[in-house]
Enzyme design. Structure first.
Site, PDB file in Angstrom:
ATOM      1  CG  HIS A  48      -1.839   1.138   1.332  1.00 32.39           C
ATOM      2  ND1 HIS A  48      -1.829   2.021   2.378  1.00 32.39           N
ATOM      3  CD2 HIS A  48      -2.819   1.547   0.493  1.00 32.39           C
ATOM      4  CE1 HIS A  48      -2.770   2.928   2.204  1.00 32.39           C
ATOM      5  NE2 HIS A  48      -3.391   2.667   1.063  1.00 32.39           N
ATOM      6  CG  HIS A  90      -3.508   9.339   0.067  1.00 31.22           C
ATOM      7  ND1 HIS A  90      -4.094  10.167   1.014  1.00 31.22           N
ATOM      8  CD2 HIS A  90      -4.272   8.220   0.043  1.00 31.22           C
ATOM      9  CE1 HIS A  90      -5.148   9.578   1.526  1.00 31.22           C
ATOM     10  NE2 HIS A  90      -5.278   8.385   0.966  1.00 31.22           N
TER      11      HIS A  90
END
Length: 324
Positions: A48, A90
């Site tokens: 991730h 992100h």
């Protein structure tokens, strides 16, 4: 574990019928002859945002470290620069994970925009060209992580991220997320009326990504497309047959594009609708096993109901170990 950010995803379809799960060694770093294929007969190991417990998230170094440590897939979030170049990042703002505040030449770029119904203030990726974004340096998100690599790495593009996976000595899949598509489509305009989703899928096609889940084409270059926005997934399904994952936030957050509640998008009727476009759901872990006052509660029926509608479970990755 080799990295705090390599997350084991238990895919029930891979272990049905096995009385005892056999031990599978991590993928070898070097394959003999042809590139070693993805091991589809066991749970996938998904990094991730790369190996972000060790290195700043979504940097080339974090992804290369994750591959070295045995990740089957490297996961990323995709946003856009002002000039329409897709980047791996992100947050919709640069404040938390870059040194943008130290760049006096960008002091006047601070803005307030409405993002998912909330006023958000900061330095937004959509107000910077790729060249300007490349002048920034990335830093660790959390103070409890190793800070020695702060300021050493750049933001990377979607294409650079893909190249990292393709350059691996074994088959490594990619797991990109279409991030904040409503906001990006409001602020960034591409030629010929193209949308964020069009450019996203065109990039995947440019590098040869195609094929339905577990098809021969897919196994050569595995990829999942993920998003919290159902309209993006429906739109992308008309552009590519790559497998798609519908991400589900916690019970308090409505969908950014359709303003549907958690209860609506996890209803039996909606599962029947969305299964025509996705292979599985990516629920937040608290929607699977709730936590109250730091105590785990009995698991919900979310996964059982998803399976009843032929949807697989791909829990949303988090930036800490998650053992399923």
């Amino acid at each position: 574990m080799g990295s705090a950010c390599l997350i084991l995803f238990a895919l029930s379809c891979l272990i049905v019928g096995s009385a005892a799960r056999p031990f599978y060694p991590p993928p070898s770093e070097v394959a003999e002859g042809e590139r070693r294929p993805l091991q589809t007969s066991r749970p996938y190991n998904i990094a991730h945002r790369g190996s972000n417990g060790e290195l700043p998230e979504e940097t080339a170094a974090a992804y290369m470290r994750a591959i070295k440590e045995g990740a089957d897939f490297i996961e990323t979030d995709i946003l856009s620069s002002k000039d329409g170049v897709l980047i791996c990042f992100h947050d919709v703002t640069l404040d938390n994970t870059t040194d943008v505040a130290q760049h006096k030449e960008f002091a006047n770029r601070n803005r307030t925009y409405v993002v998912q119904g909330n006023n958000t203030t900061g330095f937004f990726t959509v107000d910077f060209t790729l060249k300007e974004l490349k002048s920034l340096r990335v830093r660790q998100r959390y103070p409890f992580r190793d800070q020695q690599y702060n300021g050493k790495f750049q933001i990377i593009t979607f294409e650079e991220y893909i190249t990292i996976a393709l350059d691996a000595t074994r088959v490594v899949g990619i797991y990109p997320e279409i991030k904040y598509p409503v906001f990006i489509n409001e602020r960034v305009k591409w030629q010929n009326g193209k949308k964020f989703e069009d450019v996203f899928v065109e990039t995947l096609k440019k590098y040869g990504y195609k094929g339905s889940y577990l098809s021969d084409e897919w196994k050569k270059q595995p990829a999942f497309i993920q998003s919290f926005a159902p309209t993006s997934l429906v739109y992308a399904s008309n552009l590519t047959d790559l497998p798609k994952i519908f991400l589900i936030d916690d019970i308090t957050v409505p969908t950014e594009d359709t303003n549907q509640s958690y209860w609506e998008i996890t209803s039996d009727g909606y599962f029947d609708f969305i299964k025509n476009y996705v292979v599985g759901i990516g629920p937040g872990k608290d929607t699977v096993v709730p936590v109250v006052n730091n105590y785990l509660q009995p698991r919900t029926d979310l996964i059982a109901r998803a399976h009843a509608h032929d949807l697989e479970k791909f829990p949303k990755p988090i930036s800490a170990p998650l053992h399923l």
